[in-house]
Write an enzyme that holds these catalytic residues in place. Structure first.
Site, PDB file in Angstrom:
ATOM      1  N   THR A   1      -1.138   7.671  -0.509  1.00 22.03           N
ATOM      2  CA  THR A   1      -2.163   7.614  -1.534  1.00 22.03           C
ATOM      3  C   THR A   1      -3.126   6.227  -1.156  1.00 22.03           C
ATOM      4  OG1 THR A   1      -1.729   5.817  -3.115  1.00 22.03           O
ATOM      5  CG2 THR A   1      -1.285   7.825  -3.545  1.00 22.03           C
TER       6      THR A   1
ATOM      7  N   ASP B   1       4.966  -5.533   9.839  1.00 20.34           N
ATOM      8  CA  ASP B   1       6.262  -4.959  10.280  1.00 20.34           C
ATOM      9  C   ASP B   1       5.877  -5.241  11.531  1.00 20.34           C
ATOM     10  OD1 ASP B   1       7.164  -3.695   8.894  1.00 20.34           O
ATOM     11  OD2 ASP B   1       5.951  -0.968   9.715  1.00 20.34           O
TER      12      ASP B   1
ATOM     13  N   ARG C   1       0.579  -1.308   0.076  1.00 20.02           N
ATOM     14  CA  ARG C   1       0.128   0.016   0.348  1.00 20.02           C
ATOM     15  C   ARG C   1       0.456   0.779   0.031  1.00 20.02           C
ATOM     16  NH1 ARG C   1      -4.937   0.984   4.249  1.00 20.02           N
ATOM     17  NH2 ARG C   1      -2.769   0.673   6.094  1.00 20.02           N
TER      18      ARG C   1
ATOM     19  N   ASP D   1       0.711  -2.316  12.625  1.00 16.76           N
ATOM     20  CA  ASP D   1       0.630  -2.766  10.952  1.00 16.76           C
ATOM     21  C   ASP D   1       1.115  -4.251  10.780  1.00 16.76           C
ATOM     22  OD1 ASP D   1       2.985  -3.652   8.534  1.00 16.76           O
ATOM     23  OD2 ASP D   1       2.515  -1.286   8.295  1.00 16.76           O
TER      24      ASP D   1
HETATM   25  C1  PRP Z   1      -1.030  -4.789   5.203  1.00 15.17           C
HETATM   26  C2  PRP Z   1      -2.012  -5.278   4.665  1.00 15.17           C
HETATM   27  C3  PRP Z   1      -2.380  -5.640   3.595  1.00 15.17           C
HETATM   28  C4  PRP Z   1      -2.906  -3.756   3.303  1.00 15.17           C
HETATM   29  C5  PRP Z   1      -4.168  -3.839   3.749  1.00 15.17           C
HETATM   30  O1  PRP Z   1      -0.324  -4.681   3.556  1.00 15.17           O
HETATM   31  O2  PRP Z   1      -1.596  -6.839   4.511  1.00 15.17           O
HETATM   32  O3  PRP Z   1      -1.928  -6.572   2.752  1.00 15.17           O
HETATM   33  O4  PRP Z   1      -1.859  -2.976   4.144  1.00 15.17           O
HETATM   34  O5  PRP Z   1      -4.045  -2.544   3.595  1.00 15.17           O
HETATM   35  P1  PRP Z   1      -5.520  -2.020   2.629  1.00 15.17           P
HETATM   36  O6  PRP Z   1      -6.853  -3.168   2.488  1.00 15.17           O
HETATM   37  O7  PRP Z   1      -5.799  -0.701   2.588  1.00 15.17           O
HETATM   38  O8  PRP Z   1      -5.152  -2.629   0.896  1.00 15.17           O
HETATM   39  P2  PRP Z   1       1.309  -3.534   3.390  1.00 15.17           P
HETATM   40  O9  PRP Z   1       0.756  -2.864   2.412  1.00 15.17           O
HETATM   41  O10 PRP Z   1       1.197  -2.707   4.491  1.00 15.17           O
HETATM   42  O11 PRP Z   1       2.158  -4.311   2.994  1.00 15.17           O
HETATM   43  P3  PRP Z   1       3.405  -5.705   3.995  1.00 15.17           P
HETATM   44  O12 PRP Z   1       2.466  -6.429   3.590  1.00 15.17           O
HETATM   45  O13 PRP Z   1       4.384  -5.708   3.317  1.00 15.17           O
HETATM   46  O14 PRP Z   1       3.410  -4.756   5.272  1.00 15.17           O
HETATM   47  N1  URA Z   2      -2.371  -2.836   7.116  1.00 13.41           N
HETATM   48  C1  URA Z   2      -1.244  -3.021   7.805  1.00 13.41           C
HETATM   49  O1  URA Z   2      -1.251  -3.863   8.085  1.00 13.41           O
HETATM   50  N2  URA Z   2      -2.492  -2.561   9.378  1.00 13.41           N
HETATM   51  C2  URA Z   2      -3.816  -1.781   9.377  1.00 13.41           C
HETATM   52  O2  URA Z   2      -4.800  -1.367  10.171  1.00 13.41           O
HETATM   53  C3  URA Z   2      -4.151  -1.543   7.964  1.00 13.41           C
HETATM   54  C4  URA Z   2      -3.247  -1.877   6.951  1.00 13.41           C
END
Ligand code: PRP
Ligand code: URA
Length: 209
Positions: free
Chosen positions: A108, A203, A104, A200
């Site tokens: 944005t 993380d 994400r 997150d």
């Molecule tokens: C997080 C999570 C989802 C997304 C959810 O991933 O694991 O994939 O955000 O958010 P959304 O519903 O608003 O799209 P992130 O983009 O942080 O990537 P990561 O898993 O690599 O940390």
């Molecule tokens: N992605 C995450 O990992 N946590 C949230 O709360 C939203 C998006």
């Protein structure tokens, strides 16, 4: 119309409380996410087709049920969805695993695709998409659209924690996809994080920031 199932089993809720806690470190967080995924898998796979087979026990021949025809593909949305795969494959060892890489954009909140590798027979499989978090729903909506473009027909989505906005986004855009969650939380905050959520997920799983 999508079916939205909240799997509020006491064991899942108990483990989810530890997952949410900011005092839970990466090692325990990873183990708990895997365990909750395994418990949820039981419900997510409840309607898989079975067929009758003949088995010889040490005593006699008998008819038993086994999973039929179509097989399962588990498709984690990287990175955080990967944390749920071990729990699923413990229960469904014959499942193939595809990967969709999306992150994400922090400003944005729009998903950016960077990887896609799927089993070549994805169209013949029951596909279970895994991601711990369904926030705006942008990532799940895009991942499912990509799967459909690659031929997947029978898709379900499995998340630990969802915001109401994310559930609506997925069910509006993909009414043929059933959604399974352990909890539908209160809302999204101004940064697009789920409240109360768990922070997150990527993380916390991998100890990054
Ligand atoms: C997080 C999570 C989802 C997304 C959810 O991933 O694991 O994939 O955000 O958010 P959304 O519903 O608003 O799209 P992130 O983009 O942080 O990537 P990561 O898993 O690599 O940390
Ligand atoms: N992605 C995450 O990992 N946590 C949230 O709360 C939203 C998006």
């Amino acid at each position: 119309m999508s079916k939205v199932t909240q799997i509020a089993h006491p064991l899942i809720l108990h483990k989810l409380a530890f997952i949410r806690s900011k005092n839970t470190g990466s090692k325990d967080f990873r183990e708990l996410v895997e365990e909750v995924a395994m418990l949820m898998a039981y419900e997510v796979t409840r309607d898989l087709q079975t067929e009758e087979v003949e088995i010889e026990t040490p005593i006699c021949t008998t008819k038993c049920k086994m999973l039929a025809g179509k097989k399962v593909a588990i498709v984690p949305i990287l990175r955080a969805g990967l944390g749920m795969v071990g729990g699923m494959t413990k229960l469904i060892p014959a499942a193939k695993v595809g990967h969709i890489g999306l992150y994400r954009d922090e400003e944005t909140l729009m998903p950016v695709e960077y990887f896609c590798k799927l089993p070549q027979d994805i169209g013949e499989r029951d596909v279970i998409v895994t991601d711990p978090m369904l926030a705006t729903g942008g990532s799940a909506v895009d991942a499912i659209a990509l799967l459909k473009k690659k031929g997947a027909k029978n898709i379900r989505l499995m998340c630990l924690i969802a915001a109401p906005e994310g559930v609506k986004n997925v069910t509006d855009n993909h009414p043929d996809v059933d959604v399974y969650v352990a909890s539908i939380d209160e809302k999204l905050n101004e940064n697009g994080y789920i409240v109360p959520g768990l922070g997150d997920a990527g993380d916390r799983l991998y100890g990054t920031k």
